[in-house]
Scaffold this motif. Structure first.
Motif, PDB file in Angstrom:
ATOM      1  N   GLU A 115       0.832  -1.209   0.000  1.00  8.91           N
ATOM      2  CA  GLU A 115       0.000   0.000   0.000  1.00  8.91           C
ATOM      3  C   GLU A 115       0.864   1.257   0.000  1.00  8.91           C
ATOM      4  O   GLU A 115       0.610   2.206  -0.762  1.00  8.91           O
ATOM      5  N   ARG A 116       1.908   1.282   0.833  1.00  3.79           N
ATOM      6  CA  ARG A 116       2.790   2.460   0.868  1.00  3.79           C
ATOM      7  C   ARG A 116       3.459   2.690  -0.481  1.00  3.79           C
ATOM      8  O   ARG A 116       3.588   3.836  -0.930  1.00  3.79           O
ATOM      9  N   SER A 117       3.883   1.611  -1.130  1.00  6.22           N
ATOM     10  CA  SER A 117       4.526   1.760  -2.425  1.00  6.22           C
ATOM     11  C   SER A 117       3.542   2.304  -3.464  1.00  6.22           C
ATOM     12  O   SER A 117       3.900   3.148  -4.296  1.00  6.22           O
ATOM     13  N   ASP A 123       0.245   8.832 -10.142  1.00  2.58           N
ATOM     14  CA  ASP A 123      -0.082   8.939 -11.565  1.00  2.58           C
ATOM     15  C   ASP A 123      -0.266   7.558 -12.192  1.00  2.58           C
ATOM     16  O   ASP A 123      -1.229   7.331 -12.938  1.00  2.58           O
ATOM     17  N   GLU A 124       0.666   6.645 -11.892  1.00  4.61           N
ATOM     18  CA  GLU A 124       0.560   5.301 -12.449  1.00  4.61           C
ATOM     19  C   GLU A 124      -0.663   4.579 -11.883  1.00  4.61           C
ATOM     20  O   GLU A 124      -1.338   3.821 -12.590  1.00  4.61           O
ATOM     21  N   LEU A 125      -0.963   4.810 -10.612  1.00  6.43           N
ATOM     22  CA  LEU A 125      -2.122   4.184  -9.991  1.00  6.43           C
ATOM     23  C   LEU A 125      -3.408   4.635 -10.668  1.00  6.43           C
ATOM     24  O   LEU A 125      -4.289   3.829 -10.966  1.00  6.43           O
ATOM     25  N   ALA A 126      -3.520   5.933 -10.926  1.00  7.83           N
ATOM     26  CA  ALA A 126      -4.719   6.459 -11.582  1.00  7.83           C
ATOM     27  C   ALA A 126      -4.844   5.934 -13.006  1.00  7.83           C
ATOM     28  O   ALA A 126      -5.954   5.674 -13.491  1.00  7.83           O
ATOM     29  N   ALA A 127      -3.711   5.765 -13.675  1.00  9.07           N
ATOM     30  CA  ALA A 127      -3.735   5.328 -15.072  1.00  9.07           C
ATOM     31  C   ALA A 127      -4.005   3.835 -15.218  1.00  9.07           C
ATOM     32  O   ALA A 127      -4.647   3.404 -16.185  1.00  9.07           O
ATOM     33  N   HIS A 128      -3.533   3.038 -14.266  1.00  3.77           N
ATOM     34  CA  HIS A 128      -3.554   1.587 -14.467  1.00  3.77           C
ATOM     35  C   HIS A 128      -4.221   0.793 -13.335  1.00  3.77           C
ATOM     36  O   HIS A 128      -4.371  -0.421 -13.482  1.00  3.77           O
ATOM     37  N   GLY A 129      -4.602   1.455 -12.249  1.00  3.47           N
ATOM     38  CA  GLY A 129      -5.018   0.702 -11.077  1.00  3.47           C
ATOM     39  C   GLY A 129      -6.491   0.713 -10.746  1.00  3.47           C
ATOM     40  O   GLY A 129      -6.919  -0.030  -9.848  1.00  3.47           O
ATOM     41  N   VAL A 130      -7.301   1.515 -11.422  1.00  2.00           N
ATOM     42  CA  VAL A 130      -8.685   1.672 -10.981  1.00  2.00           C
ATOM     43  C   VAL A 130      -9.468   0.369 -11.088  1.00  2.00           C
ATOM     44  O   VAL A 130     -10.142  -0.050 -10.127  1.00  2.00           O
ATOM     45  N   GLU A 131      -9.422  -0.286 -12.231  1.00  2.00           N
ATOM     46  CA  GLU A 131     -10.207  -1.515 -12.403  1.00  2.00           C
ATOM     47  C   GLU A 131      -9.798  -2.616 -11.418  1.00  2.00           C
ATOM     48  O   GLU A 131     -10.670  -3.218 -10.772  1.00  2.00           O
ATOM     49  N   PRO A 132      -8.486  -2.912 -11.278  1.00  2.00           N
ATOM     50  CA  PRO A 132      -8.147  -3.946 -10.277  1.00  2.00           C
ATOM     51  C   PRO A 132      -8.481  -3.546  -8.856  1.00  2.00           C
ATOM     52  O   PRO A 132      -8.821  -4.400  -8.022  1.00  2.00           O
ATOM     53  N   LEU A 133      -8.427  -2.254  -8.526  1.00  2.00           N
ATOM     54  CA  LEU A 133      -8.807  -1.820  -7.190  1.00  2.00           C
ATOM     55  C   LEU A 133     -10.312  -1.978  -6.966  1.00  2.00           C
ATOM     56  O   LEU A 133     -10.754  -2.337  -5.868  1.00  2.00           O
ATOM     57  N   LEU A 134     -11.105  -1.712  -7.995  1.00  2.00           N
ATOM     58  CA  LEU A 134     -12.555  -1.904  -7.871  1.00  2.00           C
ATOM     59  C   LEU A 134     -12.881  -3.371  -7.619  1.00  2.00           C
ATOM     60  O   LEU A 134     -13.786  -3.697  -6.833  1.00  2.00           O
ATOM     61  N   LYS A 135     -12.143  -4.270  -8.258  1.00  2.00           N
ATOM     62  CA  LYS A 135     -12.344  -5.699  -7.994  1.00  2.00           C
ATOM     63  C   LYS A 135     -11.932  -6.044  -6.565  1.00  2.00           C
ATOM     64  O   LYS A 135     -12.610  -6.811  -5.876  1.00  2.00           O
ATOM     65  N   LEU A 136     -10.815  -5.469  -6.132  1.00  2.00           N
ATOM     66  CA  LEU A 136     -10.326  -5.748  -4.781  1.00  2.00           C
ATOM     67  C   LEU A 136     -11.276  -5.211  -3.724  1.00  2.00           C
ATOM     68  O   LEU A 136     -11.357  -5.735  -2.613  1.00  2.00           O
ATOM     69  N   LEU A 137     -12.017  -4.175  -4.065  1.00  2.00           N
ATOM     70  CA  LEU A 137     -12.970  -3.590  -3.126  1.00  2.00           C
ATOM     71  C   LEU A 137     -14.041  -4.602  -2.715  1.00  2.00           C
ATOM     72  O   LEU A 137     -14.693  -4.426  -1.687  1.00  2.00           O
ATOM     73  N   GLU A 138     -14.201  -5.666  -3.477  1.00  2.00           N
ATOM     74  CA  GLU A 138     -15.180  -6.704  -3.148  1.00  2.00           C
ATOM     75  C   GLU A 138     -14.532  -7.913  -2.482  1.00  2.00           C
ATOM     76  O   GLU A 138     -15.174  -8.957  -2.320  1.00  2.00           O
ATOM     77  N   HIS A 139     -13.281  -7.780  -2.060  1.00  2.00           N
ATOM     78  CA  HIS A 139     -12.579  -8.881  -1.414  1.00  2.00           C
ATOM     79  C   HIS A 139     -13.271  -9.238  -0.099  1.00  2.00           C
ATOM     80  O   HIS A 139     -13.749  -8.358   0.623  1.00  2.00           O
ATOM     81  N   PRO A 140     -13.342 -10.515   0.250  1.00  2.00           N
ATOM     82  CA  PRO A 140     -14.039 -10.894   1.485  1.00  2.00           C
ATOM     83  C   PRO A 140     -13.341 -10.451   2.763  1.00  2.00           C
ATOM     84  O   PRO A 140     -13.975 -10.398   3.829  1.00  2.00           O
ATOM     85  N   VAL A 141     -12.056 -10.118   2.688  1.00  2.00           N
ATOM     86  CA  VAL A 141     -11.296  -9.740   3.883  1.00  2.00           C
ATOM     87  C   VAL A 141     -11.266  -8.213   4.009  1.00  2.00           C
ATOM     88  O   VAL A 141     -10.798  -7.524   3.095  1.00  2.00           O
ATOM     89  N   ARG A 150      -8.945   3.237   0.162  1.00  2.00           N
ATOM     90  CA  ARG A 150      -8.037   4.371   0.342  1.00  2.00           C
ATOM     91  C   ARG A 150      -7.379   4.754  -0.979  1.00  2.00           C
ATOM     92  O   ARG A 150      -7.307   5.930  -1.350  1.00  2.00           O
ATOM     93  N   LEU A 151      -6.899   3.751  -1.705  1.00  2.00           N
ATOM     94  CA  LEU A 151      -6.178   4.014  -2.945  1.00  2.00           C
ATOM     95  C   LEU A 151      -7.106   4.497  -4.051  1.00  2.00           C
ATOM     96  O   LEU A 151      -6.725   5.342  -4.864  1.00  2.00           O
TER      97      LEU A 151
END
Length: 266
Positions: A115-117, A123-141, A150-151
């Motif tokens: 997370e810290r990294s 910039d890279e997170l906004a360009a490439h990370g939104v879709e995988p983060l949206l999937k992770l938002l549904e993680h059971p943990v 947060r991200l």
């Protein structure tokens, strides 16, 4: 081991960082082998191994990141943690995806470092990370849903608005609701003001109410002063009142609950 790596063992962070930059500028095959030995040496100090990981990240593709990408999938949690540290110096689309995957690691320190990294490569997170983060938002943990929330906030991507609102309003775990509130504050979409107001006034968990007050201070709806003063006057929790007071003060309003130290007070 090559003498060029000696400064990586220093207890001086500035000396280590200077060495990282110098070594990464000329990564000979001998240096790469020595770095990998140091990185995998359980008897070496953790800060020396971390410096080796950061050097690989600074070297970047293909030689540096290839080693870190292999390590982030290791069975050894210490190596996964070190890889996540090193990748913080190697922002790219693939790095973003690898680090987001590490947010569901079973070891808490690996998740925290990943997370810290990611926070260091907005910039890279906004360009490439939104879709995988949206999937992770549904993680059971919850400890994986929370960093995703947060991200997503710092991407400021409109696709995150409704998913974050859903978690603020419906997630059964208070930690996930808290980070959804914080994410909504960073996202900057005024449409979240109503649900955040409801959460600030009615959520059963004080940390969620406090995070909602902080988020409202960032969104600045027209009635923000009234909303925050109501929290100051009515919330039974001192922590919530403190956050509401700090938000008022940051917006330029007088706040009886926030008294910053004044060096000229005498």
């Amino acid at each position: 081991m090559t003498a060029r790596l000696d400064p990586l063992h220093s207890d001086d962070a500035e000396a280590r960082n200077s060495a990282i930059l110098e070594i990464a500028s000329q990564p000979t095959p001998q240096v790469l082998d020595a770095l990998q030995q140091l990185l995998s040496d359980p008897d070496a100090s953790m800060f020396a191994r971390q410096a080796a990981a950061e050097t690989f990240g600074q070297i970047g593709p293909p030689d540096g990141t290839a080693i870190l990408y292999r390590m982030v999938d290791s069975d050894d949690p210490t190596l996964r943690e070190l890889a996540a540290i090193g990748l913080g110096r190697a922002p790219s689309a693939e790095t973003v995806h690898r680090l987001i995957a590490a947010l569901s690691d079973k070891v808490n320190t690996v998740r925290n470092v990943a997370e810290r990294s990611l926070l260091a490569m907005e910039d890279e997170l906004a360009a490439h990370g939104v879709e995988p983060l949206l999937k992770l938002l549904e993680h059971p943990v919850p400890l994986s849903r929370s960093p995703a929330a947060r991200l997503l906030g710092i991407t400021r991507d409109a696709r995150a608005l409704q998913p974050l609102l859903n978690h603020l309003q419906n997630d059964r775990q208070w930690l996930a609701r808290m980070w959804a509130a914080k994410g909504l504050g960073d996202l900057g979409k005024i449409e979240a003001a109503g649900p955040l107001t409801h959460a600030m006034q009615h959520d059963e968990k004080n940390r969620v109410r406090a995070a909602s007050a902080e988020a409202l201070g960032k969104l600045r709806p027209e009635n923000v002063e009234q909303l925050l003063r109501t929290a100051l006057e009515t919330d039974e929790d001192g922590g919530v009142r403190k956050i509401a007071g700090e938000a008022l003060y940051s917006l330029g309003f007088e706040s009886p609950e926030y008294h910053p130290d004044d060096p000229f007070d005498e």
